[in-house]
Design an enzyme around this catalytic site. Structure first.
Site, PDB file in Angstrom:
ATOM      1  N   THR A 152      88.079  10.491  -9.524  1.00  0.00           N
ATOM      2  CA  THR A 152      86.786   9.815  -9.471  1.00  0.00           C
ATOM      3  C   THR A 152      86.570   9.076 -10.786  1.00  0.00           C
ATOM      4  O   THR A 152      87.076   9.503 -11.819  1.00  0.00           O
ATOM      5  CB  THR A 152      85.693  10.885  -9.295  1.00  0.00           C
ATOM      6  OG1 THR A 152      85.737  11.340  -7.957  1.00  0.00           O
ATOM      7  CG2 THR A 152      84.311  10.377  -9.615  1.00  0.00           C
TER       8      THR A 152
ATOM      9  N   ARG B  91      81.397  13.868   5.079  1.00  0.00           N
ATOM     10  CA  ARG B  91      81.058  14.707   3.913  1.00  0.00           C
ATOM     11  C   ARG B  91      80.638  13.808   2.746  1.00  0.00           C
ATOM     12  O   ARG B  91      81.254  12.797   2.454  1.00  0.00           O
ATOM     13  CB  ARG B  91      82.275  15.538   3.527  1.00  0.00           C
ATOM     14  CG  ARG B  91      82.078  16.382   2.236  1.00  0.00           C
ATOM     15  CD  ARG B  91      82.606  15.675   1.008  1.00  0.00           C
ATOM     16  NE  ARG B  91      82.580  16.524  -0.182  1.00  0.00           N
ATOM     17  CZ  ARG B  91      82.805  16.094  -1.417  1.00  0.00           C
ATOM     18  NH1 ARG B  91      83.078  14.817  -1.631  1.00  0.00           N
ATOM     19  NH2 ARG B  91      82.754  16.906  -2.441  1.00  0.00           N
ATOM     20  N   VAL B  92      79.552  14.179   2.094  1.00  0.00           N
ATOM     21  CA  VAL B  92      79.120  13.434   0.909  1.00  0.00           C
ATOM     22  C   VAL B  92      79.085  14.410  -0.264  1.00  0.00           C
ATOM     23  O   VAL B  92      78.573  15.518  -0.129  1.00  0.00           O
ATOM     24  CB  VAL B  92      77.722  12.816   1.121  1.00  0.00           C
ATOM     25  CG1 VAL B  92      77.257  12.110  -0.143  1.00  0.00           C
ATOM     26  CG2 VAL B  92      77.752  11.848   2.294  1.00  0.00           C
ATOM     27  N   GLY B  93      79.644  14.011  -1.389  1.00  0.00           N
ATOM     28  CA  GLY B  93      79.667  14.879  -2.575  1.00  0.00           C
ATOM     29  C   GLY B  93      78.555  14.538  -3.546  1.00  0.00           C
ATOM     30  O   GLY B  93      77.533  13.952  -3.176  1.00  0.00           O
TER      31      GLY B  93
ATOM     32  N   THR C 246      82.387  14.344 -12.826  1.00  0.00           N
ATOM     33  CA  THR C 246      83.550  14.407 -11.928  1.00  0.00           C
ATOM     34  C   THR C 246      83.940  15.864 -11.758  1.00  0.00           C
ATOM     35  O   THR C 246      83.899  16.638 -12.706  1.00  0.00           O
ATOM     36  CB  THR C 246      84.752  13.611 -12.470  1.00  0.00           C
ATOM     37  OG1 THR C 246      85.879  13.853 -11.597  1.00  0.00           O
ATOM     38  CG2 THR C 246      85.132  14.016 -13.893  1.00  0.00           C
ATOM     39  N   GLY C 247      84.292  16.227 -10.533  1.00  0.00           N
ATOM     40  CA  GLY C 247      84.696  17.607 -10.297  1.00  0.00           C
ATOM     41  C   GLY C 247      84.343  18.053  -8.898  1.00  0.00           C
ATOM     42  O   GLY C 247      84.166  17.226  -8.000  1.00  0.00           O
ATOM     43  N   SER C 248      84.255  19.361  -8.710  1.00  0.00           N
ATOM     44  CA  SER C 248      83.980  19.925  -7.383  1.00  0.00           C
ATOM     45  C   SER C 248      82.535  19.598  -7.000  1.00  0.00           C
ATOM     46  O   SER C 248      81.600  20.298  -7.386  1.00  0.00           O
ATOM     47  CB  SER C 248      84.231  21.425  -7.396  1.00  0.00           C
ATOM     48  OG  SER C 248      83.700  22.007  -8.568  1.00  0.00           O
ATOM     49  N   GLY C 249      82.383  18.519  -6.234  1.00  0.00           N
ATOM     50  CA  GLY C 249      81.079  17.928  -5.970  1.00  0.00           C
ATOM     51  C   GLY C 249      80.020  18.877  -5.460  1.00  0.00           C
ATOM     52  O   GLY C 249      78.847  18.798  -5.864  1.00  0.00           O
TER      53      GLY C 249
HETATM   54  N1  ASP Z   1      82.960  14.782  -7.491  1.00  0.00           N
HETATM   55  C1  ASP Z   1      83.754  14.108  -6.494  1.00  0.00           C
HETATM   56  C2  ASP Z   1      83.319  14.561  -5.125  1.00  0.00           C
HETATM   57  O1  ASP Z   1      83.097  15.739  -4.953  1.00  0.00           O
HETATM   58  C3  ASP Z   1      85.222  14.360  -6.631  1.00  0.00           C
HETATM   59  C4  ASP Z   1      85.814  14.101  -8.000  1.00  0.00           C
HETATM   60  O2  ASP Z   1      85.120  14.055  -8.991  1.00  0.00           O
HETATM   61  O3  ASP Z   1      87.039  13.927  -8.079  1.00  0.00           O
HETATM   62  O4  ASP Z   1      83.264  13.765  -4.230  1.00  0.00           O
END
Ligand code: ASP
Length: 331
Positions: A198, A226-228, A249-252
């Site tokens: 991301t 799915r929306v993060g 950025t990370g586990s949305g």
């Molecule tokens: N945060 C993003 C999501 O969950 C993924 C990512 O940061 O790589 O969609």
């Protein structure tokens, strides 16, 4: 005039260890990050707004296939691409976002259009695409976003029935067959040779205003629809001149539950802590409590920056006006 003008960017966080990147790949990432920072720096040096600088930086990152945003976006479980993006102006608290678009070449420009030309903040799917079309934005065929590396990554995830961070096979499995726990394979990188991410940018301009922008393809093999956190103001993106601008950025799902980006700003406002302490607390203390993995970039109105992450690496960099851009990958 504020002489502390600065831009910071990220290209995703995850299991990015030195052993998994060839020297060439590493050089490619540094060069891409450097070029984007230099472009953002030029906008700021010319007296451009923080909003312009973050739009331009994220647009360039979307066009670069190395990162999971725009071209190079990950695949959904249906073998398609669904893109999300958000942008926020710290001087007005205006924001714009879109999610689940499939044919808009640069989702960040669509988000910017929402910010500038709509009374609403977030559009989804077909409605977002109609809005972008009415704004005259560029459309592409869905296969424009295809890349071979992403496709391989998706086949792997699909076969393992997992949905995961594009750059990180560890700790982010939703399906019952691999929810972490005792399954050793759930802690292996999906594709150890190629890490993607991301993208995001935060900036402070010469007028003392901050802005943030974030764009993503989401997570590999995500369920369609799915929306993060990325397009949600306060979770993946936030900006307020009074405190800071943040892109995550990370586990949305975990960043959404922690309202991570806003929490950095809220801690500064209500606990009266500095940017570094607030950002550190969110990434190192609060997110790990619910297994939230990833990082963020943040800047405040004085030009302080923070780029914390709780993973092995995060593609990142910053550039102050008049100084050489600095880029980094590992911890
Ligand atoms: N945060 C993003 C999501 O969950 C993924 C990512 O940061 O790589 O969609």
């Amino acid at each position: 005039m504020n002489t502390n003008a600065v831009i910071a960017i990220h290209g995703g966080a995850g299991t990015i260890v030195r052993a998994s990147l060839t020297a060439n790949a590493e050089a490619e990432y540094h060069a891409a990050l450097h070029a984007v920072l230099a472009a953002g720096q030029r906008v700021l040096a010319d007296g451009g707004s923080a909003l312009d600088a973050v739009s331009e930086a994220v647009r360039l990152l979307e066009d670069c296939p190395l990162f999971n945003a725009g071209r190079g976006a990950v695949y959904t479980a249906a073998g398609t691409h669904e893109l999300d993006a958000a942008i926020m102006d710290g001087s007005t608290l205006e924001a714009g976002a879109i999610c689940c678009v499939k044919r808009v070449r640069n989702p960040i420009l669509a988000a910017r259009s929402v910010l500038e030309h709509s009374e609403h903040v977030l559009f989804t799917g077909e409605g977002a695409e109609s809005f972008a079309a009415a704004q005259g934005l560029e459309f592409v065929e869905p296969d424009y976003f295809d890349t071979e590396a992403r496709h391989r990554q998706w086949l792997l995830a699909r076969d393992q029935q997992r949905a995961m961070l594009d750059h990180d096979g560890a700790s982010f499995a939703f399906s019952s067959s691999a929810t972490g726990g005792d399954d050793p394979t759930s802690h292996e990188p999906l594709d150890p040779n190629r890490k993607f991410g991301t993208v995001g940018a935060v900036a402070l301009d010469a007028h003392g205003h901050v802005a943030a922008a974030t764009s993503t393809g989401g997570i590999t093999n995500k369920q369609a629809g799915r929306v993060g956190d990325t397009p949600l103001i306060g979770a993946g993106c936030y900006a307020d001149d009074a405190t800071c601008a943040v892109s995550t950025t990370g586990s949305g799902e975990m960043f959404m539950r922690m309202v991570a980006a806003y929490d950095v700003a809220a801690q500064m406002a209500y606990r009266n802590v500095c940017l570094q302490d607030a950002a550190h607390d969110v990434v190192m203390n609060r997110l790990p409590k619910i297994d939230g993995r990833g990082g963020l970039i943040a800047v405040d109105a004085r030009g302080n920056i923070a780029l914390p992450f709780n993973t092995e690496g995060m593609y990142r960099g910053f550039a102050r006006v008049g100084e050489t851009p600095v880029t980094a990958i590992y911890r």
